[in-house]
Each structure stands twice: as structure tokens, then as C-alpha cells.
Design a protein around this motif. Structure first.
Motif, PDB file in Angstrom:
ATOM      1  N   PRO A 122       0.801  -1.299   0.015  1.00 11.32           N
ATOM      2  CA  PRO A 122      -0.345   0.024   0.130  1.00 11.32           C
ATOM      3  C   PRO A 122       0.671   1.223  -0.001  1.00 11.32           C
ATOM      4  O   PRO A 122       1.826   1.185   0.467  1.00 11.32           O
ATOM      5  CB  PRO A 122      -0.862  -0.129   1.299  1.00 11.32           C
ATOM      6  N   LEU A 123       0.204   2.271  -0.566  1.00  8.37           N
ATOM      7  CA  LEU A 123       0.716   3.538  -0.638  1.00  8.37           C
ATOM      8  C   LEU A 123       0.091   4.459   0.586  1.00  8.37           C
ATOM      9  O   LEU A 123      -0.853   4.079   1.064  1.00  8.37           O
ATOM     10  CB  LEU A 123       0.842   4.352  -1.643  1.00  8.37           C
ATOM     11  N   LYS A 124       0.717   5.661   1.093  1.00  8.90           N
ATOM     12  CA  LYS A 124       0.248   6.475   2.104  1.00  8.90           C
ATOM     13  C   LYS A 124      -1.229   6.873   1.950  1.00  8.90           C
ATOM     14  O   LYS A 124      -1.950   7.173   2.919  1.00  8.90           O
ATOM     15  CB  LYS A 124       1.253   7.468   2.808  1.00  8.90           C
ATOM     16  N   SER A 125      -1.462   7.271   0.639  1.00  6.42           N
ATOM     17  CA  SER A 125      -2.506   8.024   0.430  1.00  6.42           C
ATOM     18  C   SER A 125      -2.881   8.002  -1.218  1.00  6.42           C
ATOM     19  O   SER A 125      -2.131   7.514  -2.044  1.00  6.42           O
ATOM     20  CB  SER A 125      -2.400   9.659   0.493  1.00  6.42           C
ATOM     21  N   GLN A 126      -4.226   8.487  -1.600  1.00  6.25           N
ATOM     22  CA  GLN A 126      -4.496   8.199  -2.904  1.00  6.25           C
ATOM     23  C   GLN A 126      -3.744   9.089  -3.689  1.00  6.25           C
ATOM     24  O   GLN A 126      -3.140   8.886  -4.964  1.00  6.25           O
ATOM     25  CB  GLN A 126      -6.114   8.688  -3.052  1.00  6.25           C
ATOM     26  N   ASP A 127      -3.253  10.484  -3.162  1.00  5.47           N
ATOM     27  CA  ASP A 127      -2.655  11.292  -3.782  1.00  5.47           C
ATOM     28  C   ASP A 127      -1.301  10.647  -4.140  1.00  5.47           C
ATOM     29  O   ASP A 127      -0.765  10.996  -5.356  1.00  5.47           O
ATOM     30  CB  ASP A 127      -2.316  12.678  -3.150  1.00  5.47           C
ATOM     31  N   GLU A 128      -0.499  10.141  -3.387  1.00  7.55           N
ATOM     32  CA  GLU A 128       0.668   9.380  -3.557  1.00  7.55           C
ATOM     33  C   GLU A 128       0.679   8.521  -4.633  1.00  7.55           C
ATOM     34  O   GLU A 128       1.537   8.153  -5.246  1.00  7.55           O
ATOM     35  CB  GLU A 128       1.259   8.877  -2.289  1.00  7.55           C
ATOM     36  N   THR A 154      -5.023   3.360 -10.187  1.00  5.48           N
ATOM     37  CA  THR A 154      -5.083   3.616  -8.474  1.00  5.48           C
ATOM     38  C   THR A 154      -6.469   2.736  -8.051  1.00  5.48           C
ATOM     39  O   THR A 154      -7.472   3.002  -8.716  1.00  5.48           O
ATOM     40  CB  THR A 154      -5.151   4.786  -7.959  1.00  5.48           C
ATOM     41  N   THR A 155      -6.276   2.208  -6.837  1.00  6.73           N
ATOM     42  CA  THR A 155      -7.593   1.832  -6.312  1.00  6.73           C
ATOM     43  C   THR A 155      -7.392   1.792  -4.804  1.00  6.73           C
ATOM     44  O   THR A 155      -6.309   2.033  -4.102  1.00  6.73           O
ATOM     45  CB  THR A 155      -7.557   0.310  -6.543  1.00  6.73           C
ATOM     46  N   SER A 156      -8.594   1.384  -3.983  1.00  5.18           N
ATOM     47  CA  SER A 156      -8.592   1.299  -2.603  1.00  5.18           C
ATOM     48  C   SER A 156      -8.666  -0.085  -2.205  1.00  5.18           C
ATOM     49  O   SER A 156      -9.445  -0.807  -2.827  1.00  5.18           O
ATOM     50  CB  SER A 156      -9.560   2.300  -1.905  1.00  5.18           C
ATOM     51  N   PHE A 157      -8.260  -0.422  -1.017  1.00  3.81           N
ATOM     52  CA  PHE A 157      -8.328  -1.889  -0.205  1.00  3.81           C
ATOM     53  C   PHE A 157      -9.120  -1.664   0.724  1.00  3.81           C
ATOM     54  O   PHE A 157      -9.095  -0.765   1.799  1.00  3.81           O
ATOM     55  CB  PHE A 157      -7.137  -2.409  -0.266  1.00  3.81           C
TER      56      PHE A 157
END
Length: 74
Positions: free
Chosen positions: A48-54, A71-74
Motif C-alpha cells: 500500500p501507499l500512504k494516500s490516494q494522492d501518493e 489506483t484503487t482502494s483496499f
């Protein structure tokens, strides 16, 4: 995506080798995706990355190097 899990892993290592500064600390997993008539493909999921922006910034860099990225969210 790749046709086999092993091919997806090799692709990830190749991409990571080209962009060690951007991807060096990021892990990836290979996810099986059934594409119906097109068969099974293996998708590379990194993070994972720290944020959607990252994540968006990293995708922008990858796309500059002709690498597919969403990009996607988990």
C-alpha cells in the motif's frame, strides 16, 4: 497483467529494476483475474501507499515510463 503468476512476478521485478528509487520499498502481490473468453490473467497489485494522492503521483511516473497503472482502494 500477465498470462501466468510467474510471468507477473518477473514483470514486477523488471519494472522495479527500471525504477528502483520509485518502487524499491513497495511490495506487490499477484492477483488472479478471470477474463472470460480471454482466459485467466494475473494482475500485479503494488502497495500500500500512504494516500490516494501518493498513488496518483506514482502512477503518473509509471505512465511516463510506458507502464500501465490504475489506483484503487483496499
Amino acid at each position: 497483467t500477465a498470462k501466468t503468476e510467474e510471468a507477473a512476478q518477473q514483470t514486477w521485478e523488471k519494472i522495479k529494476g527500471k525504477l528502483p528509487e520509485e518502487l524499491g520499498a513497495i511490495n506487490a502481490s499477484m492477483r488472479k483475474q478471470d477474463m472470460g473468453e480471454k482466459g485467466v490473467r494475473w494482475r500485479i497489485v503494488a502497495g500500500p501507499l500512504k494516500s490516494q494522492d501518493e498513488a496518483r503521483k506514482l502512477c503518473k511516473v509509471l505512465k511516463l515510463h510506458r507502464q500501465s497503472c490504475d489506483t484503487t482502494s483496499f
